[in-house]
Scaffold this motif. Structure first.
Motif, PDB file in Angstrom:
ATOM      1  N   ARG A  26       0.838  -1.202   0.000  1.00 40.69           N
ATOM      2  CA  ARG A  26       0.000   0.000   0.000  1.00 40.69           C
ATOM      3  C   ARG A  26       0.869   1.247   0.000  1.00 40.69           C
ATOM      4  NH1 ARG A  26      -2.916   3.871   2.288  1.00 40.69           N
ATOM      5  NH2 ARG A  26      -5.146   3.912   2.480  1.00 40.69           N
ATOM      6  N   ALA A  27       1.923   1.258   0.799  1.00 44.38           N
ATOM      7  CA  ALA A  27       2.838   2.403   0.843  1.00 44.38           C
ATOM      8  C   ALA A  27       3.527   2.582  -0.507  1.00 44.38           C
ATOM      9  CB  ALA A  27       3.866   2.214   1.954  1.00 44.38           C
ATOM     10  N   GLU A  28       3.902   1.483  -1.125  1.00 44.21           N
ATOM     11  CA  GLU A  28       4.528   1.540  -2.455  1.00 44.21           C
ATOM     12  C   GLU A  28       3.555   2.120  -3.475  1.00 44.21           C
ATOM     13  OE1 GLU A  28       6.220  -1.634  -5.734  1.00 44.21           O
ATOM     14  OE2 GLU A  28       6.311  -2.171  -3.614  1.00 44.21           O
ATOM     15  N   PHE A  29       2.303   1.690  -3.408  1.00 37.54           N
ATOM     16  CA  PHE A  29       1.279   2.211  -4.322  1.00 37.54           C
ATOM     17  C   PHE A  29       1.082   3.708  -4.117  1.00 37.54           C
ATOM     18  CE2 PHE A  29      -3.184   3.449  -4.864  1.00 37.54           C
ATOM     19  CZ  PHE A  29      -3.325   3.240  -6.217  1.00 37.54           C
ATOM     20  N   ILE A  30       1.017   4.139  -2.852  1.00 39.24           N
ATOM     21  CA  ILE A  30       0.812   5.565  -2.557  1.00 39.24           C
ATOM     22  C   ILE A  30       1.987   6.381  -3.073  1.00 39.24           C
ATOM     23  CG2 ILE A  30       0.702   7.242  -0.659  1.00 39.24           C
ATOM     24  CD1 ILE A  30      -1.024   5.150   0.857  1.00 39.24           C
ATOM     25  N   ALA A  31       3.215   5.874  -2.902  1.00 37.97           N
ATOM     26  CA  ALA A  31       4.399   6.581  -3.388  1.00 37.97           C
ATOM     27  C   ALA A  31       4.383   6.675  -4.913  1.00 37.97           C
ATOM     28  CB  ALA A  31       5.661   5.886  -2.905  1.00 37.97           C
ATOM     29  N   LEU A  32       4.029   5.593  -5.584  1.00 38.61           N
ATOM     30  CA  LEU A  32       3.961   5.596  -7.042  1.00 38.61           C
ATOM     31  C   LEU A  32       2.879   6.552  -7.540  1.00 38.61           C
ATOM     32  CD1 LEU A  32       4.943   4.376  -9.698  1.00 38.61           C
ATOM     33  CD2 LEU A  32       3.271   2.541  -9.387  1.00 38.61           C
ATOM     34  N   LYS A  33       1.749   6.562  -6.853  1.00 35.01           N
ATOM     35  CA  LYS A  33       0.652   7.467  -7.220  1.00 35.01           C
ATOM     36  C   LYS A  33       1.093   8.925  -7.073  1.00 35.01           C
ATOM     37  CE  LYS A  33      -4.092   8.653  -5.985  1.00 35.01           C
ATOM     38  NZ  LYS A  33      -5.171   8.451  -5.029  1.00 35.01           N
ATOM     39  N   ALA A  34       1.784   9.240  -5.985  1.00 33.40           N
ATOM     40  CA  ALA A  34       2.264  10.604  -5.768  1.00 33.40           C
ATOM     41  C   ALA A  34       3.267  11.004  -6.846  1.00 33.40           C
ATOM     42  CB  ALA A  34       2.884  10.728  -4.381  1.00 33.40           C
ATOM     43  N   THR A  35       4.145  10.078  -7.214  1.00 35.41           N
ATOM     44  CA  THR A  35       5.122  10.356  -8.275  1.00 35.41           C
ATOM     45  C   THR A  35       4.415  10.623  -9.597  1.00 35.41           C
ATOM     46  OG1 THR A  35       6.783   8.982  -7.185  1.00 35.41           O
ATOM     47  CG2 THR A  35       7.101   9.403  -9.520  1.00 35.41           C
ATOM     48  N   ASN A  36       3.436   9.806  -9.927  1.00 38.54           N
ATOM     49  CA  ASN A  36       2.690   9.991 -11.175  1.00 38.54           C
ATOM     50  C   ASN A  36       1.926  11.308 -11.188  1.00 38.54           C
ATOM     51  OD1 ASN A  36       3.612   7.577 -12.193  1.00 38.54           O
ATOM     52  ND2 ASN A  36       1.804   6.416 -11.589  1.00 38.54           N
ATOM     53  N   GLU A  37       1.331  11.670 -10.063  1.00 43.88           N
ATOM     54  CA  GLU A  37       0.602  12.941  -9.982  1.00 43.88           C
ATOM     55  C   GLU A  37       1.563  14.116 -10.137  1.00 43.88           C
ATOM     56  OE1 GLU A  37      -1.562  12.752  -6.304  1.00 43.88           O
ATOM     57  OE2 GLU A  37      -3.121  11.461  -7.142  1.00 43.88           O
ATOM     58  N   ALA A  38       2.745  14.018  -9.533  1.00 38.93           N
ATOM     59  CA  ALA A  38       3.732  15.090  -9.653  1.00 38.93           C
ATOM     60  C   ALA A  38       4.196  15.228 -11.104  1.00 38.93           C
ATOM     61  CB  ALA A  38       4.919  14.822  -8.734  1.00 38.93           C
ATOM     62  N   GLU A  39       4.447  14.105 -11.764  1.00 37.64           N
ATOM     63  CA  GLU A  39       4.854  14.147 -13.175  1.00 37.64           C
ATOM     64  C   GLU A  39       3.753  14.738 -14.045  1.00 37.64           C
ATOM     65  OE1 GLU A  39       6.074  10.227 -14.384  1.00 37.64           O
ATOM     66  OE2 GLU A  39       7.822  10.244 -13.055  1.00 37.64           O
ATOM     67  N   ALA A  40       2.515  14.409 -13.750  1.00 35.76           N
ATOM     68  CA  ALA A  40       1.392  14.953 -14.517  1.00 35.76           C
ATOM     69  C   ALA A  40       1.311  16.463 -14.352  1.00 35.76           C
ATOM     70  CB  ALA A  40       0.081  14.297 -14.082  1.00 35.76           C
ATOM     71  N   LYS A  41       1.513  16.957 -13.122  1.00 33.67           N
ATOM     72  CA  LYS A  41       1.486  18.400 -12.892  1.00 33.67           C
ATOM     73  C   LYS A  41       2.610  19.096 -13.637  1.00 33.67           C
ATOM     74  CE  LYS A  41      -0.789  18.391  -8.380  1.00 33.67           C
ATOM     75  NZ  LYS A  41      -0.653  18.667  -6.952  1.00 33.67           N
ATOM     76  N   VAL A  42       3.797  18.489 -13.635  1.00 34.00           N
ATOM     77  CA  VAL A  42       4.932  19.068 -14.359  1.00 34.00           C
ATOM     78  C   VAL A  42       4.613  19.137 -15.845  1.00 34.00           C
ATOM     79  CG1 VAL A  42       7.329  18.652 -15.080  1.00 34.00           C
ATOM     80  CG2 VAL A  42       6.697  18.449 -12.668  1.00 34.00           C
ATOM     81  N   ASN A  43       4.068  18.055 -16.400  1.00 32.52           N
ATOM     82  CA  ASN A  43       3.734  18.036 -17.825  1.00 32.52           C
ATOM     83  C   ASN A  43       2.659  19.056 -18.170  1.00 32.52           C
ATOM     84  OD1 ASN A  43       5.608  16.052 -18.428  1.00 32.52           O
ATOM     85  ND2 ASN A  43       4.167  14.396 -18.085  1.00 32.52           N
ATOM     86  N   LEU A  44       1.645  19.201 -17.305  1.00 38.60           N
ATOM     87  CA  LEU A  44       0.612  20.217 -17.542  1.00 38.60           C
ATOM     88  C   LEU A  44       1.210  21.622 -17.509  1.00 38.60           C
ATOM     89  CD1 LEU A  44      -2.393  18.820 -15.474  1.00 38.60           C
ATOM     90  CD2 LEU A  44      -2.264  19.088 -17.953  1.00 38.60           C
ATOM     91  N   THR A  45       2.095  21.860 -16.558  1.00 36.23           N
ATOM     92  CA  THR A  45       2.727  23.171 -16.451  1.00 36.23           C
ATOM     93  C   THR A  45       3.581  23.465 -17.673  1.00 36.23           C
ATOM     94  OG1 THR A  45       2.716  22.988 -14.048  1.00 36.23           O
ATOM     95  CG2 THR A  45       4.201  24.607 -14.992  1.00 36.23           C
TER      96      THR A  45
END
Length: 99
Positions: A26-45
């Protein structure tokens, strides 16, 4: 052997291990989700920045005038500043005083 019984401590240890593995996943999933969300924000910006750069390079006074005409609701713009309210001369505004 039909019935194998383990001690209570052994059963608790197995259960604790399973719970720990689930929590780790679960912790691994949460970390991966946070990384993906951060990458998505960078790409949108980055996309927004590129769109703004293109807009800045292609924006002309004529395009701005066209957009102002298309969006005009028929009411003269009202400019409020120090002193009393003044109505903006739309023709002067759109032609940049070239009349």
């Amino acid at each position: 052997m039909v019935h194998v019984h383990f001690s209570r401590r052994f059963s608790e240890a197995v259960e604790a291990k399973q719970i720990a593995e689930q929590e780790a996943k679960r912790a691994e999933f949460i970390a991966l989700k946070a990384t993906n969300e951060a990458e998505a924000k960078v790409n949108l910006t980055k996309g927004d920045a590129e769109a703004n750069r293109i807009l800045q390079n292609t924006l002309t006074p004529e395009i701005l005038q066209k957009q102002a005409i298309e969006r005009w609701n028929g009411n003269p713009p009202l400019i409020i500043g120090k002193g009393k309210q003044k109505l903006l001369d739309v023709i002067e505004f759109l032609t940049d005083g070239q009349n």
